[in-house]
Motif scaffolding. Structure first.
Motif, PDB file in Angstrom:
ATOM      1  N   PRO A  11       0.798  -1.236   0.000  1.00  0.00           N
ATOM      2  CA  PRO A  11       0.000   0.000   0.000  1.00  0.00           C
ATOM      3  C   PRO A  11       0.829   1.283   0.000  1.00  0.00           C
ATOM      4  CG  PRO A  11      -0.990  -1.603   1.466  1.00  0.00           C
ATOM      5  CD  PRO A  11       0.316  -2.192   1.028  1.00  0.00           C
ATOM      6  N   ARG A  12       1.961   1.288   0.714  1.00  0.00           N
ATOM      7  CA  ARG A  12       2.793   2.494   0.742  1.00  0.00           C
ATOM      8  C   ARG A  12       3.384   2.777  -0.639  1.00  0.00           C
ATOM      9  NH1 ARG A  12       7.339   3.024   5.291  1.00  0.00           N
ATOM     10  NH2 ARG A  12       5.420   3.069   6.539  1.00  0.00           N
ATOM     11  N   GLN A  13       3.879   1.725  -1.305  1.00  0.00           N
ATOM     12  CA  GLN A  13       4.431   1.914  -2.654  1.00  0.00           C
ATOM     13  C   GLN A  13       3.332   2.308  -3.632  1.00  0.00           C
ATOM     14  OE1 GLN A  13       6.005  -2.061  -2.595  1.00  0.00           O
ATOM     15  NE2 GLN A  13       8.136  -1.330  -2.655  1.00  0.00           N
ATOM     16  N   ALA A  14       2.147   1.710  -3.465  1.00  0.00           N
ATOM     17  CA  ALA A  14       1.025   2.059  -4.343  1.00  0.00           C
ATOM     18  C   ALA A  14       0.679   3.536  -4.204  1.00  0.00           C
ATOM     19  CB  ALA A  14      -0.180   1.188  -4.008  1.00  0.00           C
ATOM     20  N   GLN A  15       0.741   4.060  -2.975  1.00  0.00           N
ATOM     21  CA  GLN A  15       0.439   5.467  -2.735  1.00  0.00           C
ATOM     22  C   GLN A  15       1.447   6.365  -3.460  1.00  0.00           C
ATOM     23  OE1 GLN A  15      -2.360   6.500  -0.470  1.00  0.00           O
ATOM     24  NE2 GLN A  15      -1.985   8.114  -1.962  1.00  0.00           N
ATOM     25  N   LYS A  16       2.709   5.974  -3.457  1.00  0.00           N
ATOM     26  CA  LYS A  16       3.733   6.757  -4.150  1.00  0.00           C
ATOM     27  C   LYS A  16       3.492   6.756  -5.663  1.00  0.00           C
ATOM     28  CE  LYS A  16       7.439   6.094  -0.727  1.00  0.00           C
ATOM     29  NZ  LYS A  16       8.779   5.512  -0.491  1.00  0.00           N
ATOM     30  N   MET A  17       3.097   5.589  -6.196  1.00  0.00           N
ATOM     31  CA  MET A  17       2.829   5.506  -7.634  1.00  0.00           C
ATOM     32  C   MET A  17       1.601   6.326  -8.014  1.00  0.00           C
ATOM     33  SD  MET A  17       3.578   1.489  -8.492  1.00  0.00           S
ATOM     34  CE  MET A  17       5.252   0.831  -8.580  1.00  0.00           C
ATOM     35  N   ILE A  18       0.571   6.290  -7.169  1.00  0.00           N
ATOM     36  CA  ILE A  18      -0.644   7.047  -7.438  1.00  0.00           C
ATOM     37  C   ILE A  18      -0.347   8.546  -7.455  1.00  0.00           C
ATOM     38  CG2 ILE A  18      -2.790   7.803  -6.313  1.00  0.00           C
ATOM     39  CD1 ILE A  18      -3.230   5.358  -7.944  1.00  0.00           C
ATOM     40  N   ARG A  65      -5.845  -0.579 -10.046  1.00  0.00           N
ATOM     41  CA  ARG A  65      -5.188  -1.639  -9.275  1.00  0.00           C
ATOM     42  C   ARG A  65      -4.442  -1.064  -8.073  1.00  0.00           C
ATOM     43  NH1 ARG A  65      -2.119  -3.818 -14.323  1.00  0.00           N
ATOM     44  NH2 ARG A  65      -3.007  -1.902 -15.185  1.00  0.00           N
ATOM     45  N   LEU A  66      -3.778   0.048  -8.276  1.00  0.00           N
ATOM     46  CA  LEU A  66      -3.035   0.663  -7.180  1.00  0.00           C
ATOM     47  C   LEU A  66      -3.977   1.182  -6.095  1.00  0.00           C
ATOM     48  CD1 LEU A  66      -0.378   2.561  -9.329  1.00  0.00           C
ATOM     49  CD2 LEU A  66       0.038   0.556  -7.875  1.00  0.00           C
ATOM     50  N   GLN A  67      -5.089   1.786  -6.485  1.00  0.00           N
ATOM     51  CA  GLN A  67      -6.061   2.242  -5.498  1.00  0.00           C
ATOM     52  C   GLN A  67      -6.656   1.063  -4.736  1.00  0.00           C
ATOM     53  OE1 GLN A  67      -6.072   6.426  -5.424  1.00  0.00           O
ATOM     54  NE2 GLN A  67      -7.178   4.965  -4.190  1.00  0.00           N
ATOM     55  N   ALA A  68      -6.818  -0.068  -5.431  1.00  0.00           N
ATOM     56  CA  ALA A  68      -7.365  -1.260  -4.774  1.00  0.00           C
ATOM     57  C   ALA A  68      -6.382  -1.831  -3.754  1.00  0.00           C
ATOM     58  CB  ALA A  68      -7.714  -2.316  -5.819  1.00  0.00           C
ATOM     59  N   ILE A  69      -5.084  -1.742  -4.040  1.00  0.00           N
ATOM     60  CA  ILE A  69      -4.069  -2.167  -3.065  1.00  0.00           C
ATOM     61  C   ILE A  69      -4.187  -1.318  -1.805  1.00  0.00           C
ATOM     62  CG2 ILE A  69      -1.586  -2.275  -2.592  1.00  0.00           C
ATOM     63  CD1 ILE A  69      -1.183  -2.847  -5.603  1.00  0.00           C
ATOM     64  N   ILE A  70      -4.367  -0.014  -1.997  1.00  0.00           N
ATOM     65  CA  ILE A  70      -4.505   0.896  -0.857  1.00  0.00           C
ATOM     66  C   ILE A  70      -5.773   0.584  -0.076  1.00  0.00           C
ATOM     67  CG2 ILE A  70      -4.800   3.311  -0.190  1.00  0.00           C
ATOM     68  CD1 ILE A  70      -3.160   3.991  -2.788  1.00  0.00           C
ATOM     69  N   GLU A  71      -6.887   0.388  -0.788  1.00  0.00           N
ATOM     70  CA  GLU A  71      -8.173   0.123  -0.126  1.00  0.00           C
ATOM     71  C   GLU A  71      -8.155  -1.203   0.622  1.00  0.00           C
ATOM     72  OE1 GLU A  71     -12.710  -0.905  -1.488  1.00  0.00           O
ATOM     73  OE2 GLU A  71     -11.805   0.898  -2.353  1.00  0.00           O
ATOM     74  N   SER A  72      -7.592  -2.240   0.011  1.00  0.00           N
ATOM     75  CA  SER A  72      -7.606  -3.574   0.626  1.00  0.00           C
ATOM     76  C   SER A  72      -6.515  -3.743   1.678  1.00  0.00           C
ATOM     77  CB  SER A  72      -7.433  -4.651  -0.448  1.00  0.00           C
ATOM     78  OG  SER A  72      -6.130  -4.582  -1.028  1.00  0.00           O
ATOM     79  N   GLY A  73      -5.424  -2.966   1.535  1.00  0.00           N
ATOM     80  CA  GLY A  73      -4.285  -3.132   2.432  1.00  0.00           C
ATOM     81  C   GLY A  73      -3.478  -4.383   2.133  1.00  0.00           C
TER      82      GLY A  73
END
Length: 280
Positions: A11-18, A65-73
């Motif tokens: 989730p942290r990496q996904a946030q950086k990509m978003i 997909r990245l937002q879903a990683i953040i939402e799901s954790g």
């Protein structure tokens, strides 16, 4: 030069990509994000070769997909392509694959009807039967596929029975109701109540004005072509008629009405009466 790697994205990496998503011309679809997050949380997300795409410091594909990683954790493994020269205009121009197409690939007959009926069945089991639409963010493809895997022979048997009435009501709607209404019946096609219900729904013969099927047919037939009945309304009429038939109750035109607005709004039916070998 573009370079592809397989990475585990948390989730942290996904946030950086978003945060690099400033050039994307597509809005985030919250329903799609929620659907993806459900699949990730249930362990049904695969590293299937679809990639997260970066153009320098700009994200050009993968925002959902990245937002879903953040939402799901939930961290997922994915192909990540960096250094692309594309600006994203040619991405996602192909035809999306449907669940029904996958069922056909698996050799499952009546794939379109089976997929649609299973979606309604899963919606019924999840307690969202009264929704005006069983939407994709309410039921995931994985849930539908598992349901079909567990129930395919019976689903196929049900489809054969309801197909005769397809000119009156779509097989997925009729099938979902029959699936639960005949749970305790071993041979669905031979059951006299089932046969009578769908024969009379099909041909309208030998019906009295106190038969629920008589009023069901009238509701399905006598509506304005300019304002076709919505699927959940057909589903509701069908459940009312089925329940009254199984209980042996008479029915009036008034009892088949649905009041969907105003202070007297009528709740849509949430239960499906079950036939038994003893009472059928």
């Amino acid at each position: 030069m573009a370079k592809a790697t397989i990475e585990t994205i948390n989730p942290r990496q996904a946030q950086k990509m978003i945060a690099m998503n400033h050039g994307n011309f597509r809005r985030i679809d919250k329903r799609r994000v929620h659907l993806y997050a459900q699949e990730m949380a249930s362990g049904n997300w695969d590293c299937n070769g679809e990639s997260i795409k970066m153009n320098g410091n700009e994200l050009i594909d993968g925002q959902h997909r990245l937002q879903a990683i953040i939402e799901s954790g939930i961290p997922i493994r994915s192909v990540v392509v960096r250094g692309l020269e594309s600006d994203g205009r040619t991405i996602d121009r192909g035809q999306p694959r449907s669940l029904a197409q996958w069922l056909g690939h698996e050799g499952i007959k009546n794939k379109n009807a089976i997929a649609a009926m299973a979606r309604l069945c899963v919606g019924f089991e999840k307690g969202i039967w009264r929704l005006t639409r069983i939407q994709s963010d309410s039921v995931t493809d994985s849930e539908i596929y598992r349901f079909i895997e567990s129930n395919e022979p019976r689903l196929q048997e049900v489809i054969k029975v309801v197909n005769k009435s397809r000119r009156m009501i779509t097989p997925p709607i009729a099938g979902a109701i029959l699936f639960y209404g005949s749970e305790q019946i071993e041979d669905i096609a031979a059951n006299p109540t089932v046969r009578w219900f769908f024969d009379r729904l099909t041909d309208g013969k030998m019906l009295d004005e106190d038969d629920a099927v008589f009023h069901l047919r009238n509701r399905l037939i006598n509506h304005s072509p300019q304002r076709p009945l919505r699927p959940f309304v057909k589903r509701s009429y069908m459940v009312i008629a089925w329940n009254k038939t199984v209980r042996g109750e008479s029915c009036t035109s008034h009892q088949m009405q649905l009041r969907l607005t105003g202070p007297s709004k009528q709740q849509l039916p949430t239960t499906i009466e079950r036939l038994s070998e003893v009472t059928a």
